[in-house]
Every structure is written in C-alpha cells, then in structure tokens.
Design a protein around this motif. Structure first.
Motif, PDB file in Angstrom:
ATOM      1  N   ASN A 179       2.551   3.644   7.290  1.00 36.18           N
ATOM      2  CA  ASN A 179       1.177   3.667   6.797  1.00 36.18           C
ATOM      3  C   ASN A 179       0.973   4.742   5.730  1.00 36.18           C
ATOM      4  O   ASN A 179       0.260   4.523   4.753  1.00 36.18           O
ATOM      5  CB  ASN A 179       0.185   3.879   7.950  1.00 36.18           C
ATOM      6  CG  ASN A 179       0.043   2.647   8.798  1.00 36.18           C
ATOM      7  OD1 ASN A 179      -0.404   1.617   8.337  1.00 36.18           O
ATOM      8  ND2 ASN A 179       0.456   2.738  10.056  1.00 36.18           N
ATOM      9  N   GLY A 180       1.605   5.888   5.907  1.00 36.43           N
ATOM     10  CA  GLY A 180       1.447   6.976   4.946  1.00 36.43           C
ATOM     11  C   GLY A 180       2.011   6.646   3.579  1.00 36.43           C
ATOM     12  O   GLY A 180       1.347   6.861   2.558  1.00 36.43           O
ATOM     13  N   THR A 181       3.230   6.111   3.546  1.00 42.90           N
ATOM     14  CA  THR A 181       3.826   5.790   2.243  1.00 42.90           C
ATOM     15  C   THR A 181       3.058   4.659   1.561  1.00 42.90           C
ATOM     16  O   THR A 181       2.782   4.731   0.357  1.00 42.90           O
ATOM     17  CB  THR A 181       5.314   5.418   2.364  1.00 42.90           C
ATOM     18  OG1 THR A 181       5.471   4.356   3.298  1.00 42.90           O
ATOM     19  CG2 THR A 181       6.153   6.610   2.782  1.00 42.90           C
ATOM     20  N   TYR A 209      -8.220  -3.641  -4.036  1.00 46.66           N
ATOM     21  CA  TYR A 209      -7.307  -2.853  -3.209  1.00 46.66           C
ATOM     22  C   TYR A 209      -7.948  -2.424  -1.881  1.00 46.66           C
ATOM     23  O   TYR A 209      -7.270  -1.932  -0.997  1.00 46.66           O
ATOM     24  CB  TYR A 209      -6.856  -1.586  -3.952  1.00 46.66           C
ATOM     25  CG  TYR A 209      -5.994  -1.857  -5.144  1.00 46.66           C
ATOM     26  CD1 TYR A 209      -4.626  -2.052  -4.999  1.00 46.66           C
ATOM     27  CD2 TYR A 209      -6.542  -1.914  -6.425  1.00 46.66           C
ATOM     28  CE1 TYR A 209      -3.829  -2.300  -6.097  1.00 46.66           C
ATOM     29  CE2 TYR A 209      -5.749  -2.159  -7.526  1.00 46.66           C
ATOM     30  CZ  TYR A 209      -4.395  -2.348  -7.363  1.00 46.66           C
ATOM     31  OH  TYR A 209      -3.605  -2.590  -8.445  1.00 46.66           O
ATOM     32  N   LEU A 210      -9.252  -2.585  -1.784  1.00 48.64           N
ATOM     33  CA  LEU A 210      -9.986  -2.071  -0.630  1.00 48.64           C
ATOM     34  C   LEU A 210      -9.482  -2.581   0.724  1.00 48.64           C
ATOM     35  O   LEU A 210      -9.299  -1.774   1.637  1.00 48.64           O
ATOM     36  CB  LEU A 210     -11.481  -2.346  -0.797  1.00 48.64           C
ATOM     37  CG  LEU A 210     -12.409  -1.593   0.143  1.00 48.64           C
ATOM     38  CD1 LEU A 210     -12.206  -0.098   0.045  1.00 48.64           C
ATOM     39  CD2 LEU A 210     -13.847  -1.958  -0.147  1.00 48.64           C
ATOM     40  N   PRO A 211      -9.215  -3.871   0.901  1.00 43.66           N
ATOM     41  CA  PRO A 211      -8.734  -4.327   2.216  1.00 43.66           C
ATOM     42  C   PRO A 211      -7.398  -3.682   2.620  1.00 43.66           C
ATOM     43  O   PRO A 211      -7.242  -3.233   3.754  1.00 43.66           O
ATOM     44  CB  PRO A 211      -8.588  -5.840   2.056  1.00 43.66           C
ATOM     45  CG  PRO A 211      -9.490  -6.200   0.931  1.00 43.66           C
ATOM     46  CD  PRO A 211      -9.467  -5.009   0.006  1.00 43.66           C
ATOM     47  N   GLN A 212      -6.450  -3.627   1.683  1.00 45.50           N
ATOM     48  CA  GLN A 212      -5.144  -3.013   1.990  1.00 45.50           C
ATOM     49  C   GLN A 212      -5.294  -1.522   2.268  1.00 45.50           C
ATOM     50  O   GLN A 212      -4.711  -0.989   3.214  1.00 45.50           O
ATOM     51  CB  GLN A 212      -4.183  -3.180   0.816  1.00 45.50           C
ATOM     52  CG  GLN A 212      -3.803  -4.589   0.500  1.00 45.50           C
ATOM     53  CD  GLN A 212      -3.003  -4.627  -0.812  1.00 45.50           C
ATOM     54  OE1 GLN A 212      -2.337  -3.678  -1.175  1.00 45.50           O
ATOM     55  NE2 GLN A 212      -3.078  -5.741  -1.502  1.00 45.50           N
ATOM     56  N   LEU A 213      -6.075  -0.862   1.421  1.00 43.56           N
ATOM     57  CA  LEU A 213      -6.268   0.582   1.566  1.00 43.56           C
ATOM     58  C   LEU A 213      -6.961   0.912   2.883  1.00 43.56           C
ATOM     59  O   LEU A 213      -6.570   1.837   3.595  1.00 43.56           O
ATOM     60  CB  LEU A 213      -7.078   1.114   0.390  1.00 43.56           C
ATOM     61  CG  LEU A 213      -7.192   2.620   0.250  1.00 43.56           C
ATOM     62  CD1 LEU A 213      -5.818   3.276   0.205  1.00 43.56           C
ATOM     63  CD2 LEU A 213      -7.987   2.974  -0.990  1.00 43.56           C
ATOM     64  N   ARG A 273      -4.424   0.459   5.791  1.00 46.06           N
ATOM     65  CA  ARG A 273      -3.431   1.540   5.827  1.00 46.06           C
ATOM     66  C   ARG A 273      -4.052   2.863   6.242  1.00 46.06           C
ATOM     67  O   ARG A 273      -3.451   3.636   6.998  1.00 46.06           O
ATOM     68  CB  ARG A 273      -2.722   1.679   4.483  1.00 46.06           C
ATOM     69  CG  ARG A 273      -1.822   0.527   4.167  1.00 46.06           C
ATOM     70  CD  ARG A 273      -0.778   0.338   5.249  1.00 46.06           C
ATOM     71  NE  ARG A 273       0.138  -0.727   4.891  1.00 46.06           N
ATOM     72  CZ  ARG A 273       1.260  -0.982   5.507  1.00 46.06           C
ATOM     73  NH1 ARG A 273       1.638  -0.261   6.536  1.00 46.06           N
ATOM     74  NH2 ARG A 273       2.036  -1.965   5.116  1.00 46.06           N
ATOM     75  N   LEU A 274      -5.275   3.127   5.757  1.00 46.24           N
ATOM     76  CA  LEU A 274      -5.960   4.361   6.143  1.00 46.24           C
ATOM     77  C   LEU A 274      -6.245   4.364   7.643  1.00 46.24           C
ATOM     78  O   LEU A 274      -6.010   5.352   8.330  1.00 46.24           O
ATOM     79  CB  LEU A 274      -7.261   4.536   5.353  1.00 46.24           C
ATOM     80  CG  LEU A 274      -8.119   5.742   5.766  1.00 46.24           C
ATOM     81  CD1 LEU A 274      -7.340   7.050   5.618  1.00 46.24           C
ATOM     82  CD2 LEU A 274      -9.403   5.775   4.963  1.00 46.24           C
ATOM     83  N   PRO A 321     -12.405   9.883   6.707  1.00 47.89           N
ATOM     84  CA  PRO A 321     -12.244   8.698   5.859  1.00 47.89           C
ATOM     85  C   PRO A 321     -12.463   8.979   4.371  1.00 47.89           C
ATOM     86  O   PRO A 321     -12.305   8.099   3.552  1.00 47.89           O
ATOM     87  CB  PRO A 321     -13.327   7.741   6.385  1.00 47.89           C
ATOM     88  CG  PRO A 321     -14.319   8.606   7.040  1.00 47.89           C
ATOM     89  CD  PRO A 321     -13.582   9.801   7.549  1.00 47.89           C
ATOM     90  N   ASN A 322     -12.791  10.210   3.999  1.00 50.02           N
ATOM     91  CA  ASN A 322     -13.018  10.539   2.591  1.00 50.02           C
ATOM     92  C   ASN A 322     -11.705  10.815   1.895  1.00 50.02           C
ATOM     93  O   ASN A 322     -11.146  11.895   2.023  1.00 50.02           O
ATOM     94  CB  ASN A 322     -13.917  11.771   2.475  1.00 50.02           C
ATOM     95  CG  ASN A 322     -15.233  11.570   3.182  1.00 50.02           C
ATOM     96  OD1 ASN A 322     -15.799  10.497   3.132  1.00 50.02           O
ATOM     97  ND2 ASN A 322     -15.700  12.610   3.848  1.00 50.02           N
TER      98      ASN A 322
END
Length: 127
Positions: free
Chosen positions: A75-77, A99-103, A106-107, A123-124
């Motif tokens: 998740n980090g990479t 990119y929002l759904p993937q980001l 992963r976050l 979450p910021n």
C-alpha cells in the motif's frame, strides 16, 4: 587433539554469540515501513504542509519498498507512486480526480497497516 576441541568449542561459542547478537539487533531495529509510516504521519499532522519534493518521494517510497510488512510495503509504495504521479500532472484538478478511487483505497490500506503497528496517519495527504 585437545587444542582442536578447545578451538572448535571457541568457534562454536563465537558463532552462537554472533547469531544471538544479530537476533537482538533485528528485534531492536524498526522496520523501514513503520519508520515511513511515522514520517508520513508527522508530515500529514502538520498545519503547514508543503509540496512533496522528488527526494522526499523517493526516500519515503524506498522506505515503504524495503518494509518486511507486506501490507505496508504494497500500500505504501502504490500510494507514494500515485501521489507522485498526481503531483506531476500539469492538467486541471478535475483530471486528477480520476486517481481518487485508487488513492483512497491505498490510503485506507496504508492507514490500517500503519495503525496495526501503532502509527496513526491522518487522511490529510501532502499537497
């Protein structure tokens, strides 16, 4: 024959001490992924977030990539790559929304993995 037995016993004792020392050292060192979680948590907790520089991106990504904890590593990479890719886009903010759904996924995964190690990431994300 007796000098060989003494030498063998000495070598065996040295071998056991070295292995024991390595085991203790490994237990004391912090996993690189946990260190990256702490760094990211410190960064996101600050009021005055600055843009992520290329060297910061590479350093955090490398720390995540070297982690022994699979969920932190994966998740980090992936998250660092996405954050960097979005930051390099010269297009509008609307284009970055793809990119929002993937980001987000992963976050969330990274937050859970880091929280499992006692590190809370807000979450910021950095700009």
């Amino acid at each position: 024959m007796k000098p060989f037995v003494i030498a063998g016993a000495g070598l065996l004792a040295l071998f056991v001490l070295v292995l024991g020392g390595l085991a203790v050292w490994d237990g004391l060192r912090e996993d690189s992924g946990i260190a990256a979680c702490r760094s990211l948590a410190d960064r996101t907790a600050g009021e005055d977030q600055t843009e992520l520089s290329e060297s910061e991106y590479r350093e955090l990504r490398d720390q995540f990539a070297d982690s022994d904890i699979r969920t932190i590593r994966e998740n980090g990479t992936a998250m660092m790559d996405l954050v960097w890719e979005v930051s390099q886009q010269s297009s509008s903010e609307l284009d970055a929304l793809r990119y929002l759904p993937q980001l987000s996924a992963r976050l969330e995964g990274l937050q859970r993995a880091c929280a499992g190690q006692g590190v809370t990431i807000s979450p910021n994300l950095p700009d």
